[in-house]
Design an enzyme around this catalytic site. Structure first.
Site, short mmCIF file in Angstrom:
data_model
loop_
_atom_site.label_atom_id
_atom_site.label_comp_id
_atom_site.label_asym_id
_atom_site.label_seq_id
_atom_site.Cartn_x
_atom_site.Cartn_y
_atom_site.Cartn_z
N VAL A 89 56.65 38.78 29.47
CA VAL A 89 57.32 36.72 29.03
C VAL A 89 57.49 36.54 30.24
O VAL A 89 56.89 35.14 30.30
CB VAL A 89 58.05 37.26 28.14
CG1 VAL A 89 58.20 36.22 27.46
CG2 VAL A 89 57.85 38.52 26.83
N HIS A 91 50.24 15.98 6.20
CA HIS A 91 49.23 15.49 6.90
C HIS A 91 49.71 14.13 7.71
O HIS A 91 49.36 12.99 7.56
CB HIS A 91 48.54 15.49 5.85
CG HIS A 91 46.29 15.08 6.61
ND1 HIS A 91 45.90 15.96 7.38
CD2 HIS A 91 45.93 13.72 6.70
CE1 HIS A 91 44.70 14.96 7.44
NE2 HIS A 91 45.13 14.13 7.45
P1 NAI Z 1 58.99 42.37 29.55
O1 NAI Z 1 58.92 43.57 29.21
O2 NAI Z 1 57.96 41.54 28.86
O3 NAI Z 1 57.59 42.38 30.38
C1 NAI Z 1 57.46 43.57 31.85
C2 NAI Z 1 56.05 43.73 32.02
O4 NAI Z 1 55.81 44.17 33.57
C3 NAI Z 1 55.36 45.06 31.26
O5 NAI Z 1 54.23 44.46 31.38
C4 NAI Z 1 55.46 45.55 31.39
O6 NAI Z 1 53.87 47.08 31.35
C5 NAI Z 1 55.17 45.64 32.81
N1 NAI Z 1 55.55 46.51 33.93
C6 NAI Z 1 56.68 47.42 34.49
N2 NAI Z 1 56.81 48.34 35.24
C7 NAI Z 1 55.99 47.61 35.75
C8 NAI Z 1 55.27 48.15 37.63
N3 NAI Z 1 55.97 49.23 38.08
N4 NAI Z 1 54.80 47.37 37.76
C9 NAI Z 1 53.80 46.92 37.27
N5 NAI Z 1 53.92 46.18 36.08
C10 NAI Z 1 55.08 46.77 35.08
O7 NAI Z 1 59.83 41.84 30.96
P2 NAI Z 1 60.16 40.47 31.90
O8 NAI Z 1 59.17 40.13 31.35
O9 NAI Z 1 60.47 40.88 32.47
O10 NAI Z 1 61.21 39.77 30.33
C11 NAI Z 1 63.01 40.25 30.03
C12 NAI Z 1 63.26 40.23 28.72
O11 NAI Z 1 63.50 38.52 28.36
C13 NAI Z 1 62.04 40.51 27.35
O12 NAI Z 1 62.58 41.50 27.10
C14 NAI Z 1 62.37 39.41 26.84
O13 NAI Z 1 62.39 39.57 25.66
C15 NAI Z 1 63.00 37.98 27.56
N6 NAI Z 1 61.92 37.27 28.09
C16 NAI Z 1 62.07 36.55 26.90
C17 NAI Z 1 61.84 34.86 26.40
C18 NAI Z 1 61.08 34.29 25.78
O14 NAI Z 1 61.46 34.67 24.35
N7 NAI Z 1 60.03 33.87 25.33
C19 NAI Z 1 61.18 34.37 27.97
C20 NAI Z 1 61.25 36.17 29.11
C21 NAI Z 1 62.19 36.99 29.10
#
Ligand code: NAI
Ligand code: FAD
Length: 474
Positions: free
Chosen positions: A192, A453
């Protein structure tokens, strides 16, 4: 004599501040302590946690500005608006973001005053039990409370060998505060944050590459949505590489070199001006003195709780990012309300099955309930209603025809099992779908509700009709 409260909340993020306000509304004496480094104009830690200071709100402010910038550069001319080539003033954009954060975070202090919640600046840690309940050390003070709600949230997960300085190598904190648009930006993790922050800086002119370890894109989303999103984001210019294995990362004064191996085993060296590490988040439990009082955490460091956020200790509750479930602000808030209401003898409830997911990219992505791949894996018989925004008059007028609404309903009972939207306004449209699923609506129920609409919500209406193969405009 130490101060004593009915309820002490540790952490003033969306989980904690909401729990504190709701508990105070229900007649408890409540205090909330907060220790983050983001000082307000009075020099005290700001309330609002990750969400308001370095998460949801500042990211959405930058997404909005960068979206307008992109529209001005690419979409205005088509509609006959001639403004020339837009220029971005990054300092002004960041000042606007900072102003929004200040307004909202000081607003919460105002809400605390209005609801008579005592704000305690300082780090909270368990200091033992007392006759009244729990002793918590907040800064230099010892506080007593009958009930303690731990709402200490999460922080960015960092990777070994990739030291985050929030200047060249950044987590969410630095990624929201670049002082200039980087020429080349690499992002580790196509989740995300990677997609939202990648979109911001790409729209403003950066060349963005996203390195994802996983072999599939947005695997939590419905398969059709994920495919469409990957196609659109790639067309927009995000360079998304899946199945990447990281090698050495070397940061210099002006940039960073990232070695990696692609899915075909080819080794690459990528040079970039900045690097964002967005590979998930870890719970904030260090410094709580949890072990000393026997507060149970799981292998990932999350505080163990039951469905009502009770921990293994009597009178100790935990909510939000520090416990299982999606790390989302609205989930944290729901749990805060639930715990306060249970404390007041009410039937507090939080349905973890129906927490909406939203990505604030363009197009937006939002979903609730089960994906098609989950239905298949569980062997459930389902029917699908899918309507492209191209068939929606309002979307056409807005120049926002990308994407679709996909509804999945039980083949036998017609009950809606999942709704998946990729398109303009998905973040707001999903609300109706959440209500429908909470009320166990059938697709026919939505199909028989009059939708204004011309609105984007008509696509949801039509998708419900399409479940019965009777869509009118597609
Ligand atoms: P995320 O869990 O969404 O994505 C992390 C990504 O990094 C995954 O696709 C994973 O496969 C990848 N990854 C993990 N280790 C890796 C590595 N060593 N090398 C390359 N890729 C790797 O976590 P993110 O984006 O850090 O967000 C954290 C949290 O913040 C999320 O759980 C989300 O719920 C929350 N968030 C929510 C938002 C929203 O509701 N719009 C916006 C931003 C964050
Ligand atoms: P937090 O918001 O992390 O708050 C916990 C607070 O507790 C912090 O202020 C911390 O300083 C304080 N604290 C910690 N330990 C102690 C202690 N011992 N004593 C005193 N205080 C302490 N979610 C969404 O729903 N929508 C979004 O659009 C969205 N966008 C995001 C964008 C980014 C870049 C990031 C990083 C996250 C985003 N999130 C989003 C996730 C959202 O921010 C979190 O899920 C939410 O903030 C969790 O709330 P919380 O109250 O559990 O924890």
């Amino acid at each position: 004599m130490s101060k004593s409260f009915d309820v002490l909340v540790i952490g003033g993020g969306p989980g904690g501040y909401v729990a504190a306000i709701r508990a105070a509304q229900l007649g408890f004496s409540v205090a909330c302590c907060e220790s983050n480094p983001y000082a307000d104009p009075k020099g005290e830690p700001r309330l609002g946690g990750t969400c308001l200071n370095v998460g949801c709100i500042p990211s959405k402010a930058l997404l909005h500005t960068s979206h307008l910038f992109e529209e001005a550069g690419h979409a205005f001319a088509e509609q006959g608006i001639e403004v020339g080539k837009p220029q971005i003033n990054v300092a002004r954009m960041l000042a606007r973001k900072a102003d929004i954060v200040t307004r909202l975070t000081t607003g919460i202090k105002g809400l605390f005053k209005k609801n008579k919640v005592t704000f305690l600046p300082g780090h909270g840690a368990f200091a033992g039990q007392s006759a009244a309940g729990w002793k918590i050390r907040v800064g230099a003070e010892e506080i007593e409370a009958k009930e303690v709600i731990v709402a200490t949230g999460s922080k960015a997960r960092h990777l070994p060998g990739i030291p985050v300085d929030n200047r060249i190598i950044c987590d969410n904190v630095g990624a929201l505060a670049f002082d200039a648009v980087p020429g080349k930006l690499v992002i580790i993790g196509a989740g995300v944050i990677g997609l939202e922050m990648g979109s911001v800086w790409r729209r403003l002119g950066a060349e963005v590459s996203i390195l994802e370890a996983g072999g599939s894109f947005l695997s939590a989303a419905d398969i059709d949505v994920a495919r469409e999103a990957q196609r659109i984001f790639t067309k927009q210019g995000l360079r998304i590489q899946l199945g990447v294995q990281l090698g050495a990362v070397k940061a210099g004064k002006k940039g960073v070199a990232i070695a990696c191996t692609d899915k075909d085993g080819k080794t690459n060296q990528i040079e970039a001006d900045r690097l964002i590490v967005s590979v998930g988040r870890v719970p904030n439990t260090d410094g709580l003195n949890a072990d000393a009082v026997g507060l149970k955490t799981d292998a990932r460091g999350m505080i163990e709780v039951d469905g009502h956020c009770r921990t293994n200790l009597p009178g100790v509750w935990a909510i939000g990012d520090v416990v299982r479930g999606p790390m989302l602000a609205h989930k944290a808030m729901e749990e805060g309300v639930m715990v306060a209401e249970i404390l007041a003898g009410q039937a507090g409830h939080c349905n973890l099955e129906l927490i909406p997911s939203v990505l604030y990219t363009q197009p937006e992505i939002a979903w609730i309930g089960m994906t098609e791949q989950q239905l298949k894996a569980e062997g459930l018989a389902y029917k699908t209603g899918k309507i492209p925004f191209l068939a929606n008059g309002r979307a056409l007028g807005m120049g926002a025809t990308e994407g679709f609404v996909k509804m999945l309903a039980d083949a036998n009972t017609d009950r809606i099992l999942g709704v998946h939207i990729i398109g303009a306004g998905a973040s707001d449209l999903i609300g109706e779908a959440v209500a429908a699923l909470e009320f166990s609506a059938a697709a026919e129920d939505l199909a028989r509700i009059c939708h204004a609409h011309p609105t984007l919500s008509e696509a949801l209406h039509e998708a419900a009709m399409a479940c019965d193969k009777r869509a009118l405009h597609s």
